[in-house]
Design a protein around this motif. Structure first.
Motif, short mmCIF file in Angstrom:
data_model
loop_
_atom_site.label_atom_id
_atom_site.label_comp_id
_atom_site.label_asym_id
_atom_site.label_seq_id
_atom_site.Cartn_x
_atom_site.Cartn_y
_atom_site.Cartn_z
N ASN A 66 -2.60 52.41 11.14
CA ASN A 66 -1.40 52.02 10.39
C ASN A 66 -0.40 53.17 10.38
N GLU A 245 -0.65 47.43 9.79
CA GLU A 245 -0.08 47.32 11.13
C GLU A 245 0.06 45.87 11.58
N ARG A 246 -0.96 45.07 11.36
CA ARG A 246 -0.94 43.69 11.85
C ARG A 246 -0.15 42.75 10.95
N ASN A 247 0.30 43.25 9.82
CA ASN A 247 1.13 42.44 8.92
C ASN A 247 2.60 42.86 8.96
N GLN A 248 2.94 43.68 9.93
CA GLN A 248 4.31 44.14 10.13
C GLN A 248 4.85 43.61 11.44
N SER A 250 6.81 44.08 14.85
CA SER A 250 6.98 45.24 15.74
C SER A 250 8.45 45.63 15.78
N ASP A 312 -6.50 47.59 9.43
CA ASP A 312 -5.12 47.46 9.89
C ASP A 312 -4.51 46.11 9.55
N SER A 313 -5.16 45.34 8.67
CA SER A 313 -4.64 44.04 8.28
C SER A 313 -5.05 43.74 6.84
N GLU A 317 -4.44 36.39 6.70
CA GLU A 317 -4.21 35.37 7.73
C GLU A 317 -5.09 34.13 7.50
N ARG A 342 6.20 33.27 9.75
CA ARG A 342 5.81 33.93 10.99
C ARG A 342 6.36 33.16 12.18
N ASP A 346 3.19 35.82 14.39
CA ASP A 346 3.51 37.23 14.11
C ASP A 346 4.57 37.34 13.01
#
Length: 429
Positions: A66, A245-248, A250, A312-313, A317, A342, A346
């Motif tokens: 993250n 990281e996976r909830n942001q 890119s 990282d999440s 989800e 999303r 994403d």
């Protein structure tokens, strides 16, 4: 300025210095951070990415990958006070050159990143209104407005917003003093340009983020109960980790893909007051987990401490599709609702928000980047959950964290690519 002998930790003292600002605060902050050796930039400004918001490759990361945001943040609301040599009232090339020199001075003095300085400058609708031409098709920059029936915020009308971030308070304060013409040299680099006579500071906001920093800064802050203080390992006032990281989104996802402002992005900024008295004293820990994440996280005891165990999440989800059912059962989570906004699975906004104790009030400066302001509006609508409340749960009670937050101000900005960051026209090409 608080005195160093008041028992404040180093980080709390530096936070106080950044909040106060000015030459005295800079001197005190530099003294407290005297062991922080900040090197000059190892990249020439021309080698930096054209995206102002391209921070992630330069920022530190935690053990889970993250992004670790800088600890200290400063937001400067700016008004255009130039007028051009031709007297038209529009910015001219001399003013643009002065601003560009000011920005490149910062980039030469400090490398982009936690140990140096990261910054962006964006421009609001009021700035572009002075021009005859319109922004190009595809650039979404509406006036700010209330985004839910339960809010009545003041709407900012700053011409520009400058966001400065660093792990070192004296770096932020030095940058501010250099930009406003109070320093001739910054980190052994001569100051080549300033905001003077072009942009005037009309609003100043500060904040911080990082594990343990909210706990160190909760004393004498309104809205935080003494009986239930902020946990020591929490990076945010509400007691849990954010920015997985996976909830942001890119940086690619939030970048304008084509047109004159290709490589730019938009910024939404909300100033939010937090009712932590109610958050910590009314609710149990399980209730707080359910309201911030989702009921399943509380039922299955998925969150340890502030949630660093989640990796990282946030793991919501798997809860998103249960949002309607959970709402009918009487409680739905904040992240669970927001996660519905999303695209192809994403997220569509990149959060760079941080805690604030401005006005001695526990709060949040919610700053996000997105390709268009419409993406933020869609995310906010999902988070509000108006489609889930009809006949299911009260519009605020047990509806995520809505009853604990009050939106005080809203603003929208266009963040041009670096090549146009100094007083852009609506169609710079």
């Amino acid at each position: 300025m608080p005195r160093p002998d008041r028992g404040l930790s180093r980080r709390a003292f530096v936070r106080s210095a950044v909040a106060v600002g000015g030459a005295g605060a800079l001197a005190a902050c530099t003294s407290r951070e005297e062991d922080a050796d900040v090197p000059q930039a190892d990249l020439d400004p021309e080698e930096l990415p054209d995206r102002q918001h391209a921070w992630n490759e330069f920022l530190d990361r935690d053990d889970h990958g993250n992004v670790r945001p800088p600890e200290h943040h400063l937001l400067l609301g700016l008004e255009y006070v130039g007028g051009g040599l031709d007297g038209s009232g529009d910015p001219d090339d001399a003013e643009r050159e002065r601003l560009e020199d000011a920005f490149t001075t910062l980039e030469r003095a400090y490398g982009r990143g936690n140990d140096g300085l990261a910054f962006t400058v964006g421009y609001g609708p009021t700035y572009f209104d002075r021009f005859d031409g319109d922004l190009p098709e595809g650039v979404d920059l509406p006036e700010p407005e209330p985004l839910a029936p339960i809010e009545d915020p003041d709407l900012d009308a700053h011409d520009a917003l400058l966001h400065l971030a660093s792990d070192h308070g004296h770096v932020i304060l030095s940058a501010e003093e250099a930009l406003t013409g109070a320093l001739e040299e910054i980190n052994d680099v001569s100051v080549e340009g300033t905001l003077e006579g072009v942009l005037e500071v009309t609003d100043r906001r500060t904040g911080f983020v990082g594990e343990g920093i909210p706990a160190e800064n909760q004393a004498e802050t309104r809205g935080i109960p003494d009986s239930e203080p902020v946990p020591d390992d929490a990076p945010f006032f509400m007691g849990f980790k954010s920015g997985f990281e996976r909830n942001q989104a890119s940086e690619d996802r939030v970048t304008i893909p084509d047109g004159p402002f290709e490589g730019g992005t938009t910024t939404h900024l909300s100033k939010i007051d937090l009712n932590l008295q109610q958050w910590y004293e009314q609710d149990s820990r399980d209730q707080r987990v359910a309201k911030l994440f989702c009921p399943a996280h509380a039922d299955e005891d998925r969150v340890e401490g502030a949630g660093h165990n989640l990796g990282d999440s946030s793991g919501v989800e798997g809860c998103i599709e249960d949002a309607e059912t959970d709402a009918r059962n009487g409680l739905v989570g904040h992240a669970q609702k927001a996660g519905r906004a999303r695209e192809d699975g994403d997220p569509i906004i990149l959060r760079r928000d941080f805690n604030s104790t401005d006005d001695d009030q526990a709060g949040l400066q919610f700053l996000s980047h997105q390709r268009s302001i419409a993406d933020f509006v869609a995310t906010r609508a999902a988070m509000t959950g108006g489609d889930l409340t009809d006949g299911a749960i009260d519009s605020r009670l047990n509806n995520g964290i809505l009853q604990y937050v009050r939106v005080r101000r809203r603003a929208n900005y266009l963040v041009p690519p670096r090549r146009y960051r100094a007083l852009p026209t609506p169609n710079p090409e």
